[in-house]
Design a protein around this motif. Structure first.
Motif, PDB file in Angstrom:
ATOM      1  N   ILE A 176      16.913 -74.130  19.975  1.00  0.00           N
ATOM      2  CA  ILE A 176      17.187 -75.298  20.826  1.00  0.00           C
ATOM      3  C   ILE A 176      18.070 -76.288  20.080  1.00  0.00           C
ATOM      4  N   LEU A 177      17.726 -76.536  18.805  1.00  0.00           N
ATOM      5  CA  LEU A 177      18.513 -77.465  17.988  1.00  0.00           C
ATOM      6  C   LEU A 177      19.960 -76.999  17.892  1.00  0.00           C
ATOM      7  N   LEU A 178      20.172 -75.708  17.630  1.00  0.00           N
ATOM      8  CA  LEU A 178      21.522 -75.174  17.465  1.00  0.00           C
ATOM      9  C   LEU A 178      22.315 -75.273  18.761  1.00  0.00           C
ATOM     10  N   VAL A 179      21.703 -74.919  19.881  1.00  0.00           N
ATOM     11  CA  VAL A 179      22.391 -74.982  21.177  1.00  0.00           C
ATOM     12  C   VAL A 179      22.778 -76.416  21.525  1.00  0.00           C
ATOM     13  N   MET A 180      21.851 -77.363  21.296  1.00  0.00           N
ATOM     14  CA  MET A 180      22.140 -78.768  21.586  1.00  0.00           C
ATOM     15  C   MET A 180      23.264 -79.293  20.703  1.00  0.00           C
ATOM     16  N   LEU A 181      23.256 -78.908  19.428  1.00  0.00           N
ATOM     17  CA  LEU A 181      24.287 -79.373  18.497  1.00  0.00           C
ATOM     18  C   LEU A 181      25.657 -78.869  18.918  1.00  0.00           C
ATOM     19  N   ILE A 182      25.765 -77.599  19.268  1.00  0.00           N
ATOM     20  CA  ILE A 182      27.045 -77.028  19.687  1.00  0.00           C
ATOM     21  C   ILE A 182      27.523 -77.669  20.992  1.00  0.00           C
ATOM     22  N   GLY A 183      26.579 -77.898  21.929  1.00  0.00           N
ATOM     23  CA  GLY A 183      26.939 -78.544  23.189  1.00  0.00           C
ATOM     24  C   GLY A 183      27.501 -79.943  22.977  1.00  0.00           C
ATOM     25  N   LEU A 184      26.891 -80.722  22.100  1.00  0.00           N
ATOM     26  CA  LEU A 184      27.372 -82.069  21.809  1.00  0.00           C
ATOM     27  C   LEU A 184      28.740 -82.035  21.120  1.00  0.00           C
ATOM     28  N   ILE A 185      28.944 -81.056  20.234  1.00  0.00           N
ATOM     29  CA  ILE A 185      30.243 -80.928  19.563  1.00  0.00           C
ATOM     30  C   ILE A 185      31.351 -80.666  20.580  1.00  0.00           C
ATOM     31  N   ILE A 186      31.095 -79.740  21.492  1.00  0.00           N
ATOM     32  CA  ILE A 186      32.098 -79.415  22.520  1.00  0.00           C
ATOM     33  C   ILE A 186      32.464 -80.657  23.319  1.00  0.00           C
TER      34      ILE A 186
END
Length: 445
Positions: A176-186
């Motif tokens: 969940i942490l990784l998916v949220m981080l990548i989404g925010l970066i995009i």
């Protein structure tokens, strides 16, 4: 009563749990702040170098001691030092245990801030302006409310055990942490001004890589980022099957931790330049305004300027930080819990809640005397206790531990030359490197 040791049931479960221990506010908060203040790409280059030369071997030494002993840090260090002095090893383990309590005492307060800011954005979205303002502004009352919430969230996971609690929840929270981080970066990289941040972050100024202060900052950050020196990684190593590809596991943990730190920089440094493009004051004399307040002032102001979508991004960002903080506090809590269960005969449930009450009292002391104690406790832990503990690990592995230490087993090294090289690197090079770091950090502070 004999306690049967719980354990991790899979390689990926161990990696996610150990990476969760390492990945926390140091990665997502500390690393981008240090990078922004120390030349961006130059800092990133040095950080990666010292992670490889120093932090990774330190992580290996800590996990290796625990894995070979299959015991909590106090007993593991006692066994490793038995040829020299079991008492010294156990005392070092107790000091690390106290360090874990110290870390939890301030970490849970900061984690409470993250949780409060998550709810603040949600309250604003729901039109609860007054509640949102109270949640966003620092106060003793807010600390008293949210610190216990976070402590007991961690306790609720820990008391379920290693497999049912730590491993299961790490396997849920880390993706969940990784998916949220990548989404925010995009999202952030699509905003005006982000390209300038990318340039600063990814293109190093090699004229700065020899700056002593930059090197020391990068070394300190690499060391703290991997959560080494308080016994959390040692106790996790003890829950993994003995000799189960330790080298590969440590490489996986370091790669995941460093990758998250890199992604955090990819999110926050461009976000700073997006904020600057939006008219916010972010830098003064090439240094971040407020530094440690970056998360709580500059970024919320940026999110506010985005309107409704900004509030959604804000709640996601602070939820991300809350998850990162939770996975880190779990390992630190497990250190005293494992000691009380194995050495003192407590049940896991009783040990967990007793440790949580001790942490709550320690956090309450910091809240009551915040200005005098909060910063001091962090400095003592990160610039004195953790470096000294890790230096002791290197001395144990390289010099004090003889029986059962494969890194010093001459018969094994005849067939595996790399074992001799690795053992000598840990024995001779790492103590010198870490001593230099420790002395220079002490001078600068």
């Amino acid at each position: 009563m004999t306690n049967v040791r719980d354990s991790f049931h899979s390689r990926i479960g161990f990696i996610l749990a150990a990476a969760g221990s390492a990945i926390g506010l140091g990665n997502i908060w500390g690393f981008p702040t240090q990078a922004a203040n120390n030349g961006g790409g130059a800092f990133l280059f040095v950080y990666l170098l010292v992670t490889l030369l120093l932090a990774l071997p330190a992580l290996y030494a800590e996990i290796y001691i625990g894995n070979q002993a299959q015991k909590n840090p106090v007993s593991a260090l006692g066994d490793a030092c038995s040829h020299f002095s079991e008492g010294i090893g156990r005392k070092a383990g107790i000091i690390g245990l106290c360090g874990a309590i110290m870390m939890l005492s301030f970490y849970t307060i900061v984690a409470g801030w993250m949780l409060a800011h998550t709810l603040s954005s949600m309250a604003e979205l729901a039109g609860m302006t007054q509640a949102s303002a109270w949640l966003a502004n620092s106060s003793t009352e807010r600390n008293i409310l949210f610190t216990p919430i976070f402590i007991f969230l961690g306790a609720a996971i820990i008391h379920q055990g290693v497999n049912a609690g730590i491993e299961r929840w790490s396997a849920r929270l880390m993706p969940i942490l990784l998916v949220m981080l990548i989404g925010l970066i995009i999202y952030i990289l699509q905003q005006p001004g982000a390209d300038k941040g990318l340039e600063v972050y990814l293109i190093p100024d090699f004229a700065r890589v020899t700056d002593p202060e930059l090197i020391i900052s990068a070394m300190g950050q690499a060391f703290f980022s991997l959560s080494i020196g308080v016994g959390g990684m040692m106790v996790y190593g003890s829950y993994m099957q003995k000799d189960k590809d330790m080298g590969k596991l440590v490489l996986s943990i370091t790669a995941l931790d460093t990758g998250i730190a890199f992604l955090a920089g990819l999110l926050i440094i461009p976000a700073l330049f997006v904020a600057e493009h939006a008219g916010l004051d972010v830098f003064q004399d090439n240094q971040l305004i407020g530094e440690g307040q970056l998360i709580f002032h500059i970024l919320p102001a940026l999110f506010d300027s985005m309107g409704t979508i900004g509030l959604i991004v804000s709640s996601g960002f602070f939820l991300l930080l809350s998850i990162a903080a939770l996975t880190s506090t779990i390992s630190s809590t497990e250190v005293p819990v494992a000691y009380m269960v194995e050495d003192k005969g407590f049940s896991r449930k009783k040990a967990t809640w007793l440790v949580s009450i001790i942490v709550l009292c320690s956090s309450g002391l910091l809240i009551a005397f915040f200005d005098a104690l909060f910063g001091a406790v962090i400095r003592v832990l990160t610039t004195i206790l953790q470096p000294l503990s890790c230096l002791f690990y290197f001395i144990v592995v390289g010099w004090l531990w003889k029986r059962g230490n494969k890194l010093r087993d001459v018969s094994l090294q005849k067939d595996r030359k790399w074992l001799a090289l690795w053992g000598n690197y840990l024995r001779y090079v790492c103590p010198v490197l870490l001593t230099v770091v420790f002395v220079n950090v002490a001078i600068l502070n």
